[in-house]
Design a protein around this motif. Structure first.
Motif, PDB file in Angstrom:
ATOM      1  N   ALA A 216      20.737 -24.908 -21.590  1.00  0.00           N
ATOM      2  CA  ALA A 216      19.506 -24.222 -21.164  1.00  0.00           C
ATOM      3  C   ALA A 216      19.784 -22.742 -20.898  1.00  0.00           C
ATOM      4  O   ALA A 216      18.991 -21.875 -21.272  1.00  0.00           O
ATOM      5  CB  ALA A 216      18.932 -24.889 -19.914  1.00  0.00           C
ATOM      6  N   THR A 217      20.918 -22.455 -20.263  1.00  0.00           N
ATOM      7  CA  THR A 217      21.255 -21.064 -19.966  1.00  0.00           C
ATOM      8  C   THR A 217      21.422 -20.272 -21.253  1.00  0.00           C
ATOM      9  O   THR A 217      20.950 -19.139 -21.375  1.00  0.00           O
ATOM     10  CB  THR A 217      22.561 -20.992 -19.151  1.00  0.00           C
ATOM     11  N   PHE A 218      22.058 -20.891 -22.220  1.00  0.00           N
ATOM     12  CA  PHE A 218      22.239 -20.240 -23.512  1.00  0.00           C
ATOM     13  C   PHE A 218      20.889 -19.944 -24.162  1.00  0.00           C
ATOM     14  O   PHE A 218      20.617 -18.823 -24.594  1.00  0.00           O
ATOM     15  CB  PHE A 218      23.078 -21.145 -24.419  1.00  0.00           C
ATOM     16  N   PHE A 219      20.025 -20.959 -24.168  1.00  0.00           N
ATOM     17  CA  PHE A 219      18.704 -20.784 -24.775  1.00  0.00           C
ATOM     18  C   PHE A 219      17.928 -19.655 -24.079  1.00  0.00           C
ATOM     19  O   PHE A 219      17.381 -18.765 -24.736  1.00  0.00           O
ATOM     20  CB  PHE A 219      17.920 -22.095 -24.687  1.00  0.00           C
ATOM     21  N   VAL A 220      17.917 -19.686 -22.755  1.00  0.00           N
ATOM     22  CA  VAL A 220      17.179 -18.673 -21.990  1.00  0.00           C
ATOM     23  C   VAL A 220      17.762 -17.283 -22.262  1.00  0.00           C
ATOM     24  O   VAL A 220      17.024 -16.314 -22.449  1.00  0.00           O
ATOM     25  CB  VAL A 220      17.217 -19.008 -20.476  1.00  0.00           C
ATOM     26  N   THR A 221      19.096 -17.192 -22.307  1.00  0.00           N
ATOM     27  CA  THR A 221      19.718 -15.888 -22.523  1.00  0.00           C
ATOM     28  C   THR A 221      19.350 -15.324 -23.894  1.00  0.00           C
ATOM     29  O   THR A 221      18.972 -14.154 -24.015  1.00  0.00           O
ATOM     30  CB  THR A 221      21.255 -16.002 -22.401  1.00  0.00           C
ATOM     31  N   VAL A 222      19.426 -16.159 -24.921  1.00  0.00           N
ATOM     32  CA  VAL A 222      19.123 -15.677 -26.270  1.00  0.00           C
ATOM     33  C   VAL A 222      17.665 -15.246 -26.378  1.00  0.00           C
ATOM     34  O   VAL A 222      17.360 -14.129 -26.812  1.00  0.00           O
ATOM     35  CB  VAL A 222      19.447 -16.761 -27.327  1.00  0.00           C
ATOM     36  N   THR A 223      16.735 -16.103 -25.941  1.00  0.00           N
ATOM     37  CA  THR A 223      15.318 -15.759 -26.101  1.00  0.00           C
ATOM     38  C   THR A 223      14.936 -14.560 -25.228  1.00  0.00           C
ATOM     39  O   THR A 223      14.156 -13.709 -25.653  1.00  0.00           O
ATOM     40  CB  THR A 223      14.402 -16.951 -25.761  1.00  0.00           C
ATOM     41  N   THR A 224      15.510 -14.478 -24.021  1.00  0.00           N
ATOM     42  CA  THR A 224      15.191 -13.346 -23.147  1.00  0.00           C
ATOM     43  C   THR A 224      15.738 -12.042 -23.730  1.00  0.00           C
ATOM     44  O   THR A 224      15.082 -11.006 -23.652  1.00  0.00           O
ATOM     45  CB  THR A 224      15.756 -13.575 -21.735  1.00  0.00           C
ATOM     46  N   THR A 225      16.934 -12.102 -24.297  1.00  0.00           N
ATOM     47  CA  THR A 225      17.490 -10.896 -24.913  1.00  0.00           C
ATOM     48  C   THR A 225      16.587 -10.407 -26.037  1.00  0.00           C
ATOM     49  O   THR A 225      16.256  -9.215 -26.114  1.00  0.00           O
ATOM     50  CB  THR A 225      18.897 -11.188 -25.479  1.00  0.00           C
ATOM     51  N   ILE A 226      16.159 -11.333 -26.895  1.00  0.00           N
ATOM     52  CA  ILE A 226      15.269 -10.946 -27.995  1.00  0.00           C
ATOM     53  C   ILE A 226      13.986 -10.325 -27.434  1.00  0.00           C
ATOM     54  O   ILE A 226      13.509  -9.300 -27.924  1.00  0.00           O
ATOM     55  CB  ILE A 226      14.953 -12.163 -28.882  1.00  0.00           C
ATOM     56  N   ALA A 227      13.459 -10.933 -26.364  1.00  0.00           N
ATOM     57  CA  ALA A 227      12.214 -10.412 -25.787  1.00  0.00           C
ATOM     58  C   ALA A 227      12.402  -8.990 -25.253  1.00  0.00           C
ATOM     59  O   ALA A 227      11.540  -8.133 -25.460  1.00  0.00           O
ATOM     60  CB  ALA A 227      11.732 -11.343 -24.669  1.00  0.00           C
ATOM     61  N   TRP A 228      13.510  -8.711 -24.571  1.00  0.00           N
ATOM     62  CA  TRP A 228      13.715  -7.360 -24.034  1.00  0.00           C
ATOM     63  C   TRP A 228      13.960  -6.354 -25.149  1.00  0.00           C
ATOM     64  O   TRP A 228      13.590  -5.188 -25.033  1.00  0.00           O
ATOM     65  CB  TRP A 228      14.881  -7.323 -23.044  1.00  0.00           C
ATOM     66  N   ILE A 229      14.613  -6.776 -26.234  1.00  0.00           N
ATOM     67  CA  ILE A 229      14.810  -5.844 -27.349  1.00  0.00           C
ATOM     68  C   ILE A 229      13.450  -5.408 -27.898  1.00  0.00           C
ATOM     69  O   ILE A 229      13.296  -4.298 -28.395  1.00  0.00           O
ATOM     70  CB  ILE A 229      15.688  -6.476 -28.458  1.00  0.00           C
TER      71      ILE A 229
END
Lengths: 295, 274
Positions: A216-229
């Protein structure tokens, strides 16, 4: 014969969606890549024959464009500050919410989730009111504690942080739900076994729960990073990139060059770079995760 | 002994979460309070949490002197049109779940890969494509690019694979065509997934901002989000009217949320754990 008719059935069901995705998702990538090598502008839109192939000129121009440099640095800061904040906040709230299962806890969950489904323009407008330097609620509350007024949106660096705060307020609720779902999927037996071994609550959290939340942490980190970019709406509505371009993001840069200045070729080049950045960051995150599992 | 302690702990956690919930809700409370204050009071220091002088004038101004009635109508049209997308996505999910055709897996992978493509990369080319189709500044152009999304197709496919093939074969043996089987047999047993997707479709189309902003250039084609963003630029100091505009955007979703909380959370959970 029967097989043929089934193929026709498949075409009827799948065809329209696939066609729309091709026209509005796949073809645009190719068009963006093509347009980024031209000087396409408003004139070119009316008269395609005036469009000229200029090779990598747009990319060369981007690399020497001070505003693009600022936008890239700002976007990097949004990612570096925003991603950990969202991961930590959403995980913390999810852990707390997971400690009870009564109606009260489920009701509270709704409050934290609500910002996630609120219209982003409305969010930006409301926070603009809260952030007003002279008569905003936040500075009034701070003044009660004797704190000097904060120039929330008037100073380049503070404004960046203010926009990040809005992004965290809006983004944490959705990720909290993902963590909560993962927490509820952890088998109780792990905790029962740990209780027999006399494990302290802190060890329980750091040795069992958090490691089991790795996916879950991995998923959240990846999607959140894409969102901030792709950070766009908050700077667009609240600051228009200012003050002194302090909140300008790459996505806003693309929008302004494309739709305010009609410099479509140049903006396309920036969008291609944005796309590459997302691909590279995502690939790196997947690679890190793989080596992480091999431990 | 230990159970008393855990009860105390739980009460403390609940109290902490309640404080947090109030803090998180402050922007909403402040929006509602600001929207019913007259212009003279909305910037008062110290601020009044409960308006001293209660007024609806900010809301009436939105719909009388500003064009929020038109924006609302456009937004509702956009919402209705996006429900066509809901049907297309359901059909595609069904097609991928229950039919075999050459190249199916390759096509499905391409469909899923489109989830990775950010809006900012496609926005300029999509505008150029819509321009070539003559659809800029139309509500069709606002809706069309976002009509289908890979992610929703994926969710539908997951659900439809659980429908037994025997049910479909039975319908076909009774002489029903493919469309009829879908409408009369498949859709009626798909209530839960349709409910989730309908709610998500409503929220997404109601909240949509980037496409309407790009495609709708004339004011009479604006949606509420675009109208509100414009209002922010023009009325930047009249916070009463701005808060009323924000409330008009937020309250419908809030009402839907209150009634469908369980479905929405489940839908978002599914979306997270793909």
């Amino acid at each position: 014969m029967r097989k043929l008719s089934r193929h026709r059935g498949a075409l009827i069901f799948v065809g329209p969606s696939v066609l729309l995705l091709l026209v509005f998702m796949v073809v645009p990538i190719l068009v963006a890549a093509g347009a980024s090598l031209t000087d396409l502008d408003l004139r070119g839109l009316a008269d395609p024959s005036s469009v000229e192939f200029i090779g990598l000129e747009n990319y060369r121009r981007l690399l020497s464009d001070e505003l693009f440099g600022k936008a890239a640095v700002n976007t990097l800061l949004y990612v570096v500050i925003g991603v950990p904040l969202i991961v930590v906040c959403s995980l913390a709230v999810a852990l707390l919410l997971n400690m009870g299962s009564s109606r009260l806890f489920r009701g509270l969950r709704a409050f934290y989730f609500l910002p996630a489904i609120t219209n982003i323009v409305a969010v930006a407008v409301i926070w603009g009111y809260l952030y007003n330097t002279d008569s905003g609620l936040l500075n009034y509350l701070l003044s009660l504690g004797g704190v000097e007024p904060v120039p929330w949106l008037d100073q380049p660096f503070v404004a960046k942080l203010s926009l990040i705060l809005v992004g965290v307020w809006k983004g944490a609720g959705f990720n909290m739900i993902i963590f909560l779902a993962a927490l509820q999927g952890i088998p109780r037996e792990y905790y029962e076994a740990a209780a027999i071994d006399g494990v302290t609550p802190w060890q329980r959290l750091t040795r069992i729960t958090i490691p089991l939340l790795r996916y879950a942490t991995f998923f959240v980190t990846v999607t959140t990073t894409i969102a901030w970019i792709q950070f766009f709406e908050e700077p667009f509505v609240m600051t228009d990139g200012g003050p002194l371009d302090g909140t300008m993001s790459v996505a806003l840069f693309i929008y302004q060059n494309g739709f305010n200045l009609s410099d479509f070729g140049y903006a396309s080049a920036a969008s291609v770079l944005l796309f590459l950045a997302i691909m590279i960051v995502t690939a790196v995150q997947f690679r890190l995760r793989r080596s992480d599992v091999e431990y | 002994m230990s159970s008393t302690r855990s009860r105390w702990l739980r009460a403390a956690v609940a109290a902490l979460l309640m404080v947090g919930a109030v803090v998180v809700s402050i922007p909403f409370l402040w929006m509602l309070s600001g929207s019913v204050k007259p212009e003279s009071e909305v910037l008062d220091i110290p601020p009044t949490l409960w308006p001293q002088e209660f007024t609806w004038s900010n809301y009436t101004e939105l719909f009388t002197s500003l064009d929020f009635g038109v924006y609302l109508k456009n937004t509702l049209i956009v919402v209705v049109l996006s429900f066509i997308g809901l049907l297309l996505r359901a059909m595609a999910g069904y097609g991928f779940a229950k039919f075999d055709f050459p190249g199916k897996n390759a096509v499905y992978v391409i469909v899923l890969a489109t989830m990775m493509i950010p809006d900012q990369v496609t926005m300029i080319p999509t505008y150029l494509i819509l321009n070539a189709m003559g659809l800029t500044n139309t509500l069709t152009g606002v809706v069309l690019p976002g009509l289908v999304s890979a992610f929703n197709i994926f969710l539908f496919r997951q659900f439809f694979t659980t429908i037994p093939n025997e049910l479909l074969e039975a319908a076909r043996l009774d002489g029903a065509g493919e469309i009829r089987t879908f409408v009369r047999v498949v859709l009626p047993v798909s209530g839960p997934i349709l409910a989730i997707q309908a709610i998500l479709t409503f929220i997404a189309s109601w909240n949509s901002f980037l496409w309407p902003l790009i495609v709708a250039t004339d004011q009479e084609k604006y949606t509420l989000s675009v109208g509100l963003a414009l209002l922010e630029g023009q009325y930047s100091s009249n916070y009463g009217v701005l808060m009323a505009g924000a409330a008009v955007m937020v309250l419908p979703v809030l009402v839907v949320f209150v009634f469908c909380q369980r479905y929405i959370v489940r839908g978002f959970m599914m979306s997270g754990l793909k």
